[in-house]
Design a protein around this motif. Structure first.
Motif, mmCIF file in Angstrom:
data_model
loop_
_atom_site.group_PDB
_atom_site.id
_atom_site.type_symbol
_atom_site.label_atom_id
_atom_site.label_comp_id
_atom_site.label_asym_id
_atom_site.label_seq_id
_atom_site.Cartn_x
_atom_site.Cartn_y
_atom_site.Cartn_z
ATOM 1 N N GLU A 98 0.980 -1.218 -0.013
ATOM 2 C CA GLU A 98 -0.037 -0.062 -0.047
ATOM 3 C C GLU A 98 0.800 1.393 0.129
ATOM 4 O OE1 GLU A 98 -2.762 -0.549 3.201
ATOM 5 O OE2 GLU A 98 -3.981 -1.931 2.000
ATOM 6 N N GLU A 99 1.991 1.377 0.763
ATOM 7 C CA GLU A 99 2.751 2.251 1.069
ATOM 8 C C GLU A 99 3.526 2.648 -0.414
ATOM 9 O OE1 GLU A 99 6.690 2.525 3.215
ATOM 10 O OE2 GLU A 99 5.199 2.279 4.916
ATOM 11 N N LYS A 100 4.061 1.382 -1.033
ATOM 12 C CA LYS A 100 4.741 1.714 -2.463
ATOM 13 C C LYS A 100 3.504 2.050 -3.259
ATOM 14 C CE LYS A 100 8.285 1.045 -4.997
ATOM 15 N NZ LYS A 100 9.645 1.421 -4.596
ATOM 16 N N GLU A 101 2.553 1.793 -3.373
ATOM 17 C CA GLU A 101 1.537 2.166 -4.442
ATOM 18 C C GLU A 101 1.282 3.772 -4.246
ATOM 19 O OE1 GLU A 101 -2.475 0.045 -3.980
ATOM 20 O OE2 GLU A 101 -2.202 -0.033 -6.282
ATOM 21 N N LYS A 102 1.106 4.276 -3.038
ATOM 22 C CA LYS A 102 1.019 5.460 -2.798
ATOM 23 C C LYS A 102 2.010 6.457 -3.604
ATOM 24 C CE LYS A 102 -2.234 5.475 1.121
ATOM 25 N NZ LYS A 102 -2.193 5.401 2.508
ATOM 26 N N GLU A 103 3.273 5.891 -3.231
ATOM 27 C CA GLU A 103 4.427 6.588 -3.465
ATOM 28 C C GLU A 103 4.488 6.702 -5.145
ATOM 29 O OE1 GLU A 103 8.332 4.877 -1.970
ATOM 30 O OE2 GLU A 103 9.266 5.894 -3.657
ATOM 31 N N LEU A 104 4.007 5.522 -5.687
ATOM 32 C CA LEU A 104 4.246 5.358 -7.226
ATOM 33 C C LEU A 104 3.344 6.257 -7.827
ATOM 34 C CD1 LEU A 104 4.366 1.668 -8.014
ATOM 35 C CD2 LEU A 104 6.247 3.547 -8.294
ATOM 36 N N GLU B 107 2.558 11.383 -11.160
ATOM 37 C CA GLU B 107 1.830 12.459 -11.347
ATOM 38 C C GLU B 107 2.766 13.662 -11.409
ATOM 39 O OE1 GLU B 107 -2.228 11.817 -8.913
ATOM 40 O OE2 GLU B 107 -0.899 13.118 -7.787
ATOM 41 N N GLU B 108 3.756 13.340 -10.533
ATOM 42 C CA GLU B 108 5.066 14.586 -10.513
ATOM 43 C C GLU B 108 5.654 14.312 -12.223
ATOM 44 O OE1 GLU B 108 8.397 14.253 -7.985
ATOM 45 O OE2 GLU B 108 6.949 15.081 -6.455
ATOM 46 N N ARG B 109 5.829 13.359 -12.614
ATOM 47 C CA ARG B 109 6.470 12.997 -13.918
ATOM 48 C C ARG B 109 5.553 13.643 -14.982
ATOM 49 N NH1 ARG B 109 7.510 6.905 -14.458
ATOM 50 N NH2 ARG B 109 8.222 6.995 -12.260
ATOM 51 N N ALA B 110 4.066 13.437 -14.814
ATOM 52 C CA ALA B 110 3.404 14.014 -15.625
ATOM 53 C C ALA B 110 3.254 15.305 -15.869
ATOM 54 C CB ALA B 110 1.936 13.464 -15.675
ATOM 55 N N ILE B 111 3.283 16.258 -14.569
ATOM 56 C CA ILE B 111 3.311 17.551 -14.450
ATOM 57 C C ILE B 111 4.704 18.056 -15.050
ATOM 58 C CG2 ILE B 111 3.579 19.469 -12.763
ATOM 59 C CD1 ILE B 111 1.416 17.904 -11.262
#
Ligand code: PHE
Length: 344
Positions: free
Chosen positions: A63-69, A74-78
């Motif tokens: 779950e933790e990893k999923e949130k981080e990904l 999103e950051e990459r897209a921006i």
């Protein structure tokens, strides 16, 4: 092993793969549960608890990893959307001007060099400016010449010709004319609207450029001179013009101005329907009523004024200058078609 593999995951798709490997029915954790049978009875409880703790830890880490990904993606897209590399080569490095803009600017330059002001005017006008101030009273049959779009708000319409600006522009300069003796010389380009069925030769949205000149002793010779000079510049050669009678309530006398066909030089060809002439621009001497409505004296000496007006079809002129056969090109917004036009 789990920690190591999780550390290398950098996209949702590989996280899913890892989840399958560890948590599916055939996954690693289920495998451990199956092994539990082989464990001696006295160790079963603690081993079972151990496997369970491990399973919970794995789920929490996923779950933790999923949130981080998600955050990273999103950051990459921006970043991708907001940054661009201006040094990248491109096939078509420049935008291009619309052909109507090109011809409008060329004409504005020509008229400015002859002392004309360039004026702007709104596309929504009222009945008074579009008709009455132009000597076209209500119920006058000349209103049928232009199929006007009326707005649902009272007394507002889309201007059907640039002549709708005449009254306001005359009023703007009337004082300087009377008090300082400055002749009124103005052109006003604009978009016009008429309820026409659209085909290769007709559009419901088109451009005109209106021009007026008012002073003492302005005559038809002045009108011919200015039109001939302007047209010779725009077509980059000496053009021959002729006047035929034409009727518009706001000019008297009124004319249709023709130019000698540029393709056959007057001998006759399909472009001019074998007549040797092309109809280009309605014009005439401004009707005394129109001058009076703008507060300009037409009767008593010594301050007696006359003037000429013309309504040049910019869209038509662009078609002739650039050899465009279908008027729809101008409003369709097809960049392949529009980017072919270049200024001189
Ligand atoms: N406004 C007229 C039209 O669009 C053209 C025109 C302008 C005629 C000025 C005479 C003088 O039909």
């Amino acid at each position: 092993q789990f920690q190591d593999e999780l550390g290398t995951v950098n996209a949702s798709s590989s996280l899913e793969e890892l989840r399958r490997n560890f948590l599916s029915k055939k996954g690693y954790v289920s495998g451990l549960m199956k092994e539990l049978g082989k464990v001696p009875p006295e160790q079963k409880k603690t081993t079972g608890q151990l496997i369970n703790t491990f399973k919970q830890e794995v789920i929490a880490k996923f779950e933790e990893k999923e949130k981080e990904l998600i955050r990273l993606e999103e950051e990459r897209a921006i970043n991708q959307a907001e940054s661009y590399d201006e040094s990248l080569p491109t096939e078509n490095p420049c935008g291009s001007y619309h052909p109507i803009t090109l011809i409008q600017r060329e004409l504005e330059d020509i008229f400015e060099s002859m002392g004309f002001n360039v004026e702007d005017y709104s596309e929504i006008v009222d009945d008074y400016h579009c008709f009455e101030a132009l000597n076209i009273p209500k119920y006058h049959p000349a209103r049928d010449m232009q199929d006007t779009y009326y707005l649902s708000t009272p007394n507002q319409l889309l201007k059907s010709h640039t002549s709708a600006a005449q009254n306001a522009i005359m009023k703007k300069y009337a004082k300087a004319l009377k008090e300082e003796g400055r002749p009124i010389r103005a052109v006003f380009p604009g978009r016009c609207f008429r309820n026409e069925a659209i085909d290769a030769c007709h559009e419901n949205t088109f451009f005109q450029m209106e021009g007026i000149m008012i002073d003492k002793d302005i005559s038809i010779s002045n009108l011919i001179y200015f039109m001939k000079t302007m047209l010779s510049e725009i077509f980059e050669r000496d053009v021959k013009v002729r006047l035929r009678p034409g009727f518009f309530p706001f000019v008297e006398p009124g004319f249709e101005l023709d130019i000698q066909c540029l393709i056959c030089g007057g001998d006759g060809c399909p472009s001019c329907k074998n007549s040797g002439w092309l109809e280009l621009c309605p014009c005439g001497m401004i009707h005394p009523n129109v001058l009076k409505y703008a507060g300009i004296n037409t009767e008593e000496e010594p301050d007696k004024y006359t003037g000429f007006a013309f309504g040049l079809g910019l869209t038509r002129l662009a078609m002739m200058k650039y050899g465009v056969k279908d008027i729809r090109v101008f409003n369709e917004g097809d960049l392949n078609a529009l980017s072919q036009f270049v200024s001189k």
